[in-house]
Design an enzyme around this catalytic site. Sequence first.
Site, PDB file in Angstrom:
ATOM      1  N   TYR A 175       0.752  -1.245  -0.240  1.00  0.00           N
ATOM      2  CA  TYR A 175       0.203   0.156   0.335  1.00  0.00           C
ATOM      3  C   TYR A 175       0.935   1.055   0.139  1.00  0.00           C
ATOM      4  CZ  TYR A 175      -4.131  -3.408   0.629  1.00  0.00           C
ATOM      5  OH  TYR A 175      -4.740  -4.522   0.920  1.00  0.00           O
ATOM      6  N   ARG A 319      -5.726 -16.535  10.189  1.00  0.00           N
ATOM      7  CA  ARG A 319      -7.234 -17.382   9.847  1.00  0.00           C
ATOM      8  C   ARG A 319      -7.148 -19.031  10.828  1.00  0.00           C
ATOM      9  NH1 ARG A 319      -3.754 -17.491   3.983  1.00  0.00           N
ATOM     10  NH2 ARG A 319      -2.476 -16.815   5.130  1.00  0.00           N
TER      11      ARG A 319
HETATM   12  C1  LIG Z   1      -9.048 -12.394   4.988  1.00  0.00           C
HETATM   13  C2  LIG Z   1      -7.859 -11.263   4.605  1.00  0.00           C
HETATM   14  C3  LIG Z   1      -7.761 -10.000   4.954  1.00  0.00           C
HETATM   15  C4  LIG Z   1      -6.644  -9.663   5.275  1.00  0.00           C
HETATM   16  N1  LIG Z   1      -6.711  -7.904   5.716  1.00  0.00           N
HETATM   17  C5  LIG Z   1      -5.382  -7.443   6.604  1.00  0.00           C
HETATM   18  C6  LIG Z   1      -6.008  -5.730   5.981  1.00  0.00           C
HETATM   19  O1  LIG Z   1      -6.640  -5.416   7.064  1.00  0.00           O
HETATM   20  N2  LIG Z   1      -4.232  -5.885   6.600  1.00  0.00           N
HETATM   21  C7  LIG Z   1      -3.463  -6.229   7.412  1.00  0.00           C
HETATM   22  O2  LIG Z   1      -2.435  -6.002   7.291  1.00  0.00           O
HETATM   23  N3  LIG Z   1      -2.984  -7.602   6.838  1.00  0.00           N
HETATM   24  C8  LIG Z   1      -4.229  -7.893   6.198  1.00  0.00           C
HETATM   25  N4  LIG Z   1      -4.263  -9.831   6.018  1.00  0.00           N
HETATM   26  C9  LIG Z   1      -2.725  -9.996   6.193  1.00  0.00           C
HETATM   27  C10 LIG Z   1      -3.138 -10.722   7.515  1.00  0.00           C
HETATM   28  O3  LIG Z   1      -3.379  -9.649   8.540  1.00  0.00           O
HETATM   29  C11 LIG Z   1      -2.198 -12.059   8.150  1.00  0.00           C
HETATM   30  O4  LIG Z   1      -0.895 -11.026   8.161  1.00  0.00           O
HETATM   31  C12 LIG Z   1      -2.313 -12.712   7.244  1.00  0.00           C
HETATM   32  O5  LIG Z   1      -3.167 -13.278   6.882  1.00  0.00           O
HETATM   33  C13 LIG Z   1      -1.400 -13.991   7.301  1.00  0.00           C
HETATM   34  O6  LIG Z   1      -1.287 -14.505   9.325  1.00  0.00           O
HETATM   35  P1  LIG Z   1      -2.431 -15.552   9.154  1.00  0.00           P
HETATM   36  O7  LIG Z   1      -1.517 -16.867   8.356  1.00  0.00           O
HETATM   37  O8  LIG Z   1      -2.091 -16.226  10.346  1.00  0.00           O
HETATM   38  O9  LIG Z   1      -3.578 -15.623   8.683  1.00  0.00           O
HETATM   39  C14 LIG Z   1      -5.518  -9.835   6.030  1.00  0.00           C
HETATM   40  C15 LIG Z   1      -5.555 -11.698   5.981  1.00  0.00           C
HETATM   41  C16 LIG Z   1      -6.757 -12.264   4.928  1.00  0.00           C
HETATM   42  C17 LIG Z   1      -7.030 -13.486   5.235  1.00  0.00           C
END
Ligand SMILES: Cc1cc2nc3c(=O)[nH]c(=O)nc-3n(C[C@H](O)[C@H](O)[C@H](O)COP(=O)(O)O)c2cc1C
Length: 335
Positions: A175, A319
């Site tokens: 971003y 997640r």
């Molecule tokens: C559906 C979804 C929406 C996300 N929205 C954001 C967000 O708004 N801002 C952000 O910094 N990261 C966002 N992420 C990234 C998550 O914060 C995180 O870094 C990513 O899911 C990896 O972590 P995890 O494997 O524990 O899910 C999003 C991830 C997912 C799956």
Amino acid sequence: MSILFEPLEIRGVRLENRIVIPPMASMTCTKTGLPTADTLETYMPLAGCGAGLAMIEHHAVIPEGRTRLRQLLMDRDEILPYQKDLASLFSGRNMPALIQLNHAGSFIVDEDLLENGWIPKGPSPIRHPRSNLFIMPTGLSTDEISAIPKMFADAANRAVRAGYPGVEIHAAHGYLLGQFLSPMTNRRSDSYGGCVRNRARLIFEVHEAVRDAVGCDPVVAVRLGMADTLPDKDPSGQTIEDARWVAGEFASRGLDLLDLSGNMCGFDGQGEAWFAPYCRTVKDAAGKTPVVCTGGIKTYETALRLLDRHESDLVGVGRALKTDPNLVRTWKKQQ
Ligand SMILES: Cc1cc2nc3c(=O)[nH]c(=O)nc-3n(C[C@H](O)[C@H](O)[C@H](O)COP(=O)(O)O)c2cc1C
């Protein structure tokens, strides 16, 4: 007690444990950026899950700073009553929650935003490497850049007035602030381009403006994109050395919390805890600033290992927690 369940205090805000809910866009808001009943329903299980801290999905600081149409906005006082409901969902369950503030720059994923001939802006007129829309952005003028810190500052001020104990500045995932940091999207030849000091200048200006706007008490975190490639790939664009320099600079500027993720590579790698090798080296440069490592952390063992090996101070679990909001309680029994 497992280190994962040791409390931590950040600027007077007590985190009951080291587990953080990372920001996850829910796409549940109105087209005017207001949280809805669906938004509250989405966050209800997370607010009661027992994590030490929540980061709430990215909110655009102005409508032109959205990446998609249905993105929450923190751009005007009209949002306050709606945001107060969301804030009290977390405060009522004693979970500190920070609002993530963002400007998408040229990273537009939603064609609906391009109606009426609107053209997004970025550091340089370069197509965004992660957007699937073939848009050529225009480059921001220095006057336009100088207006950006105030946009974040005003939004931060609103978030605090809505009842949140702090904010997170989004400088990851490609971003606007990440676009400045990345040589892939920043080809400027002025004081905002070139060496890492210049490419990171706007991030520090935003941080300074936000801190000035909110005063001493609120927590101000930054989500930093550590590199443009994942740890298992050959480096190109922004490197981990750039992130180490930014982390060191933030440590001397008294940043409250450094939340680590990817930049142009996004957040989605393979396997478990894919950013751990990067986090270890950035944490080393961050001095006393606590760091969060996120990405593919799904088990108690992985989370604990990151803390035990001093790869991070906190772990982001996204997640896995969304799928199973009982995970923190399960891990607590496992310790
Ligand atoms: C559906 C979804 C929406 C996300 N929205 C954001 C967000 O708004 N801002 C952000 O910094 N990261 C966002 N992420 C990234 C998550 O914060 C995180 O870094 C990513 O899911 C990896 O972590 P995890 O494997 O524990 O899910 C999003 C991830 C997912 C799956």
